[in-house]
Design a protein around this motif. Structure first.
Motif, mmCIF file in Angstrom:
data_model
loop_
_atom_site.group_PDB
_atom_site.id
_atom_site.type_symbol
_atom_site.label_atom_id
_atom_site.label_comp_id
_atom_site.label_asym_id
_atom_site.label_seq_id
_atom_site.Cartn_x
_atom_site.Cartn_y
_atom_site.Cartn_z
ATOM 1 N N PRO A 22 34.465 16.144 57.377
ATOM 2 C CA PRO A 22 34.913 17.384 56.716
ATOM 3 C C PRO A 22 33.861 18.481 56.716
ATOM 4 N N SER A 23 32.593 18.106 56.540
ATOM 5 C CA SER A 23 31.522 19.102 56.575
ATOM 6 C C SER A 23 31.431 19.752 57.942
ATOM 7 N N GLY A 24 31.624 18.957 59.004
ATOM 8 C CA GLY A 24 31.618 19.517 60.345
ATOM 9 C C GLY A 24 32.734 20.517 60.557
ATOM 10 N N MET A 25 33.903 20.252 59.969
ATOM 11 C CA MET A 25 35.020 21.187 60.083
ATOM 12 C C MET A 25 34.696 22.508 59.387
ATOM 13 N N ILE A 26 34.039 22.413 58.229
ATOM 14 C CA ILE A 26 33.665 23.629 57.495
ATOM 15 C C ILE A 26 32.596 24.406 58.256
ATOM 16 N N VAL A 27 31.610 23.690 58.813
ATOM 17 C CA VAL A 27 30.557 24.337 59.590
ATOM 18 C C VAL A 27 31.133 25.012 60.826
ATOM 19 N N ALA A 28 32.197 24.417 61.387
ATOM 20 C CA ALA A 28 32.815 24.984 62.584
ATOM 21 C C ALA A 28 33.526 26.296 62.302
ATOM 22 N N GLY A 29 33.745 26.602 61.012
ATOM 23 C CA GLY A 29 34.362 27.885 60.680
ATOM 24 C C GLY A 29 35.678 27.782 59.962
ATOM 25 N N ASP A 30 36.027 26.579 59.480
ATOM 26 C CA ASP A 30 37.274 26.417 58.734
ATOM 27 C C ASP A 30 37.120 27.094 57.377
ATOM 28 N N SER A 31 37.861 28.168 57.151
ATOM 29 C CA SER A 31 37.722 28.962 55.934
ATOM 30 C C SER A 31 38.708 28.560 54.839
ATOM 31 N N ASP A 32 39.527 27.543 55.090
ATOM 32 C CA ASP A 32 40.474 27.102 54.074
ATOM 33 C C ASP A 32 39.752 26.431 52.915
ATOM 34 N N VAL A 167 20.667 21.486 69.001
ATOM 35 C CA VAL A 167 22.052 21.873 68.720
ATOM 36 C C VAL A 167 22.158 22.901 67.593
ATOM 37 N N VAL A 168 21.335 22.776 66.578
ATOM 38 C CA VAL A 168 21.423 23.714 65.445
ATOM 39 C C VAL A 168 21.196 25.159 65.896
ATOM 40 N N PRO A 169 20.149 25.471 66.669
ATOM 41 C CA PRO A 169 20.020 26.857 67.177
ATOM 42 C C PRO A 169 21.202 27.269 68.057
ATOM 43 N N CYS A 170 21.745 26.313 68.831
ATOM 44 C CA CYS A 170 22.911 26.641 69.656
ATOM 45 C C CYS A 170 24.096 27.025 68.781
ATOM 46 N N HIS A 171 24.257 26.331 67.656
ATOM 47 C CA HIS A 171 25.358 26.646 66.747
ATOM 48 C C HIS A 171 25.180 28.038 66.142
ATOM 49 N N VAL A 172 23.951 28.383 65.793
ATOM 50 C CA VAL A 172 23.671 29.715 65.246
ATOM 51 C C VAL A 172 24.018 30.787 66.277
ATOM 52 N N ILE A 173 23.701 30.536 67.538
ATOM 53 C CA ILE A 173 23.967 31.511 68.598
ATOM 54 C C ILE A 173 25.464 31.744 68.756
#
Length: 222
Positions: A22-32, A167-173
């Protein structure tokens, strides 16, 4: 020791299934709202086999390495099966980290134009190919080692740290660039790195504990 192995395995499964995914879904941009993520979206995620495969790989790899570190009865006969099982589990998880790195870097460089993840079956074949490659490397590297499981776990811990640093810097980009699908795959990399890092602590703790207990058992009474 086996009871503690079961407890740690169940606790790890709860963390991965109920917290990291679930945390990964939120980090991916799930705004629900968080409740919606758990009640609806999480069920949809677990109904898709491409999402279930890495979760099963993590849980199975953790259980295999954990119970190999608990069971030391093989020391009497030293069968080669224990080396093969350790190498197979370790290379599977290391290949998962490698896939996460490739996806993270690929989407950070090319954005949504990175086509490796376009085909679910192609991505699965890529992971299996890396699994075989790392299995061969691990086998020749660890075949003469006395504590194969401990060394595999050490590699996984170091690999997970390195994977997160990439991966973390890639996610920020990709989030700053507001890509469409890229954050889903980079968040997968973050969740995978954290999951493998947590996985490494279970067998490591039991290996240290059993080493201490074996030391006490080997002492002769005065």
């Amino acid at each position: 020791m086996r009871k503690w192995g079961i407890v740690i395995s169940v606790f790890y499964a709860v963390i991965v299934l109920g917290l990291l995914v679930p945390s990964g879904m939120i980090v991916a941009g799930d705004s629900d709202p968080l409740w919606t993520v758990f009640s609806k979206h999480l069920i949809a995620v677990y109904s898709e086999w491409p999402c279930v495969v890495p979760v099963v790989a993590l849980l199975a790899g953790q259980a295999i390495l954990l119970f190999l570190s608990v069971d030391t009865s093989f020391r009497k006969s030293r069968p080669r099966a224990h080396i093969a099982v350790s190498v197979t589990a370790g290379s599977m998880l290391f290949a998962l980290l490698a896939v996460a790195v490739v996806l993270g870097v690929g989407f950070a460089v090319r954005g949504d134009k990175f086509h490796l993840a376009d085909s679910e079956w192609g991505l699965l074949v890529f992971w299996l190919a890396l699994w075989v490659a790392w299995g061969i490397v691990f086998y020749f590297y660890f075949r003469n080692s006395a504590n194969v499981t401990g060394r595999v776990v050490s590699w996984l811990l170091k690999g997970s740290v390195l994977e997160l640093l990439i991966v973390v810097p890639c996610h920020v980009i990709v989030r700053r660039r507001e890509d469409c699908s890229a954050p889903v795959f980079t968040s997968f990399g973050i969740v995978t790195g954290i999951a493998v890092m947590l996985l490494s602590f279970g067998p490591s703790v039991l290996l240290l504990y059993k080493k201490r207990m074996d030391g006490y058992a080997g002492r002769k009474p005065a």
